[in-house]
Design a protein around this motif. Structure first.
Motif, PDB file in Angstrom:
ATOM      1  N   ARG A  55       0.883  -1.178   0.000  1.00  0.00           N
ATOM      2  CA  ARG A  55       0.000   0.000   0.000  1.00  0.00           C
ATOM      3  C   ARG A  55       0.908   1.212   0.000  1.00  0.00           C
ATOM      4  NH1 ARG A  55      -5.130   1.530  -1.086  1.00  0.00           N
ATOM      5  NH2 ARG A  55      -5.874  -0.392  -0.103  1.00  0.00           N
ATOM      6  N   ARG A  56       0.724   2.089  -0.971  1.00  0.00           N
ATOM      7  CA  ARG A  56       1.547   3.300  -1.075  1.00  0.00           C
ATOM      8  C   ARG A  56       3.033   2.963  -1.118  1.00  0.00           C
ATOM      9  NH1 ARG A  56      -2.157   6.534   3.386  1.00  0.00           N
ATOM     10  NH2 ARG A  56      -3.872   7.026   1.982  1.00  0.00           N
ATOM     11  N   SER A  57       3.354   1.917  -1.886  1.00  0.00           N
ATOM     12  CA  SER A  57       4.733   1.471  -2.102  1.00  0.00           C
ATOM     13  C   SER A  57       5.408   0.962  -0.833  1.00  0.00           C
ATOM     14  CB  SER A  57       5.576   2.598  -2.731  1.00  0.00           C
ATOM     15  OG  SER A  57       5.021   2.994  -3.973  1.00  0.00           O
ATOM     16  N   MET A  58       4.624   0.647   0.193  1.00  0.00           N
ATOM     17  CA  MET A  58       5.160   0.067   1.421  1.00  0.00           C
ATOM     18  C   MET A  58       4.416  -1.235   1.699  1.00  0.00           C
ATOM     19  SD  MET A  58       5.401   3.361   3.984  1.00  0.00           S
ATOM     20  CE  MET A  58       3.600   3.503   4.039  1.00  0.00           C
ATOM     21  N   PRO A  59       4.971  -2.082   2.574  1.00  0.00           N
ATOM     22  CA  PRO A  59       4.210  -3.274   2.959  1.00  0.00           C
ATOM     23  C   PRO A  59       2.879  -2.877   3.594  1.00  0.00           C
ATOM     24  CG  PRO A  59       6.492  -3.459   3.665  1.00  0.00           C
ATOM     25  CD  PRO A  59       6.301  -2.043   3.200  1.00  0.00           C
ATOM     26  N   SER A  60       1.813  -3.581   3.228  1.00  0.00           N
ATOM     27  CA  SER A  60       0.523  -3.349   3.882  1.00  0.00           C
ATOM     28  C   SER A  60       0.658  -3.702   5.361  1.00  0.00           C
ATOM     29  CB  SER A  60      -0.556  -4.183   3.211  1.00  0.00           C
ATOM     30  OG  SER A  60      -0.159  -5.534   3.091  1.00  0.00           O
ATOM     31  N   VAL A  61      -0.289  -3.265   6.178  1.00  0.00           N
ATOM     32  CA  VAL A  61      -0.133  -3.388   7.626  1.00  0.00           C
ATOM     33  C   VAL A  61      -0.060  -4.847   8.063  1.00  0.00           C
ATOM     34  CG1 VAL A  61      -1.272  -2.963   9.845  1.00  0.00           C
ATOM     35  CG2 VAL A  61      -1.096  -1.126   8.159  1.00  0.00           C
ATOM     36  N   HIS A  62      -0.852  -5.723   7.468  1.00  0.00           N
ATOM     37  CA  HIS A  62      -0.765  -7.134   7.881  1.00  0.00           C
ATOM     38  C   HIS A  62       0.574  -7.746   7.486  1.00  0.00           C
ATOM     39  CE1 HIS A  62      -2.544  -7.277   3.847  1.00  0.00           C
ATOM     40  NE2 HIS A  62      -2.156  -8.538   3.733  1.00  0.00           N
ATOM     41  N   ARG A  63       1.144  -7.299   6.356  1.00  0.00           N
ATOM     42  CA  ARG A  63       2.477  -7.776   5.984  1.00  0.00           C
ATOM     43  C   ARG A  63       3.540  -7.175   6.907  1.00  0.00           C
ATOM     44  NH1 ARG A  63       0.571 -12.062   3.795  1.00  0.00           N
ATOM     45  NH2 ARG A  63      -0.237 -11.852   1.669  1.00  0.00           N
ATOM     46  N   ARG A  64       3.324  -5.966   7.336  1.00  0.00           N
ATOM     47  CA  ARG A  64       4.258  -5.325   8.276  1.00  0.00           C
ATOM     48  C   ARG A  64       4.353  -6.143   9.568  1.00  0.00           C
ATOM     49  NH1 ARG A  64       5.243   0.543   9.612  1.00  0.00           N
ATOM     50  NH2 ARG A  64       5.745   0.657  11.834  1.00  0.00           N
ATOM     51  N   PHE A  65       3.188  -6.574  10.093  1.00  0.00           N
ATOM     52  CA  PHE A  65       3.202  -7.363  11.324  1.00  0.00           C
ATOM     53  C   PHE A  65       3.740  -8.771  11.077  1.00  0.00           C
ATOM     54  CE2 PHE A  65       0.229  -4.132  12.985  1.00  0.00           C
ATOM     55  CZ  PHE A  65       0.839  -3.892  14.209  1.00  0.00           C
ATOM     56  N   GLU A  66       3.483  -9.296   9.904  1.00  0.00           N
ATOM     57  CA  GLU A  66       4.044 -10.604   9.547  1.00  0.00           C
ATOM     58  C   GLU A  66       5.577 -10.525   9.538  1.00  0.00           C
ATOM     59  OE1 GLU A  66       3.767 -13.744   5.799  1.00  0.00           O
ATOM     60  OE2 GLU A  66       2.182 -12.252   6.081  1.00  0.00           O
ATOM     61  N   ALA A  67       6.109  -9.438   8.998  1.00  0.00           N
ATOM     62  CA  ALA A  67       7.559  -9.246   8.978  1.00  0.00           C
ATOM     63  C   ALA A  67       8.122  -9.075  10.395  1.00  0.00           C
ATOM     64  CB  ALA A  67       7.914  -8.029   8.124  1.00  0.00           C
TER      65      ALA A  67
END
Length: 367
Positions: free
Chosen positions: A108-120
């Protein structure tokens, strides 16, 4: 010809100072909430950090429309319109978080989406159990928290946002409509293949209206006027402006979801096809393409493994069937309706000029 405006009603020529104030107020609010959550546990800041990171990338379109709706009112009631803009931006951020979970979007907006952020985050720390489930769970809770923040800020407006006021009704309807529209969108993805293609465009326009058009444009515009104490005739005129413009905005989004440049949109090319979005663009193709191509198109929608060659073939069907042309014509027609309605608004020249400029940007944007 525009409707008359009483002498003496002056507004700023542009909204740049307002947008800067919304940015500052939103950042300040989230800094305060970091402290509140950190007082519960240092880990609590992960939630607010995710909200702050996503919200920094917004165009502030909804807040800006709220500002111009407020500015359209002669002798407006006193209200902190900056905080109203913050409430709208928090609601938008919550909607994006949940939307990305539903669509299984990686970015989203060239960044990891929030669920991917928490997965990371899960992977980075080597935590136990399923990282994907953790990411989704944490993002759902982050979106819910952001919804709570939006209500908290809107409630801080006091009497102007109290139960029974026109502004409260608009705010509550906006939330109800977008969530219902989101459900209809999810439903169409799974039920659409078994439904009558002749009604595909009508169903898609209903989804577009309630999932996006109203909450992206019409409701923020009307909300600003309602908070200022607008009379019913101005509310109706702003609604007549916002609805066609909101639908045109969403139709442009649908086109970009298939044909947009990933470097500008921040999303992979053809992502809407992989997500199975049955948009107006797709509806036109299902109605107009040869039967075998329409059937193949329908079968490909929602396949996450679509490669670039398949995406290109799907794009060719959308072009050759005339679906892209019909969608662009509809965008032009809706834009024309919105501009005509803007010209009839009983509002100062700067308001009408700003809304005309926003309308142009909404339909010509590349991201």
């Amino acid at each position: 010809m525009s409707a008359p405006v009483r002498p003496g009603h002056t507004v700023p020529a542009d909204d740049r100072a307002f947008v800067a104030a919304v940015d500052a107020a939103l950042a300040a609010f989230l800094r305060g909430e970091v402290e509140n959550l950190a007082a519960i546990s240092p880990d609590g800041r992960h939630l607010v950090d995710a909200i702050a990171s996503l919200s920094r990338g917004g165009k502030r379109m909804r807040a800006t429309l709220c500002y111009w709706g407020h500015a359209a009112v002669d002798t407006p009631a006193t209200v902190d319109i900056v905080q109203a803009g913050v409430a709208l931006e928090l609601f938008q951020t919550a909607a994006l978080i949940h939307d990305d979970i539903i669509d299984r979007s990686d970015t989203r907006r060239s960044m990891p989406s929030v669920h991917r952020r928490f997965e990371a985050l899960h992977a980075e720390h080597g935590w136990a159990l399923d990282g994907t489930h953790f990411g989704t769970s944490a993002a759902v809770l982050t979106g819910d928290l952001c919804l709570s923040f939006s209500e908290q800020v809107f409630g801080s407006l006091g009497a102007a946002a109290a139960s029974g006021t026109r502004a409260r009704l608009v705010f509550d309807q906006m939330r109800m409509q977008v969530l219902t529209g989101q459900y209809l969108d999810v439903l169409e993805e799974v039920a659409g293949p078994s439904r009558e293609p002749a009604e595909a465009v009508a169903r898609a326009r209903t989804i577009s209206s309630y999932k996006s058009a109203r909450y992206s444009v019409e409701r923020p515009l009307v909300l600003g006027a309602a908070l200022a104490g607008a009379e019913a005739d101005l509310i109706d005129a702003l609604s007549a402006t916002g609805l066609p413009l909101g639908e045109a905005f969403q139709l442009r989004d649908d086109v970009l979801g298939v044909f947009g440049d990933p470097a500008l949109t921040g999303k992979p090319a053809g992502d809407d096809l992989r997500e199975g979005k049955r948009t107006v663009l797709i509806g036109f193709a299902l109605q107009q393409a040869p039967a075998d191509e329409a059937a193949w198109l329908s079968a490909q929608l929602g396949r996450p493994d679509l490669d670039s060659a398949t995406i290109e073939r799907l794009r060719t069907i959308l072009i050759d069937s005339g679906a892209l042309r019909r969608t662009e014509q509809l965008i032009e027609d809706l834009h024309r309706r919105a501009v005509t309605a803007i010209g009839l608004l009983p509002a100062p020249v700067p308001v009408r000029a700003a809304l005309t400029e926003l309308a142009g940007r909404a339909v010509s944007r590349q991201a």
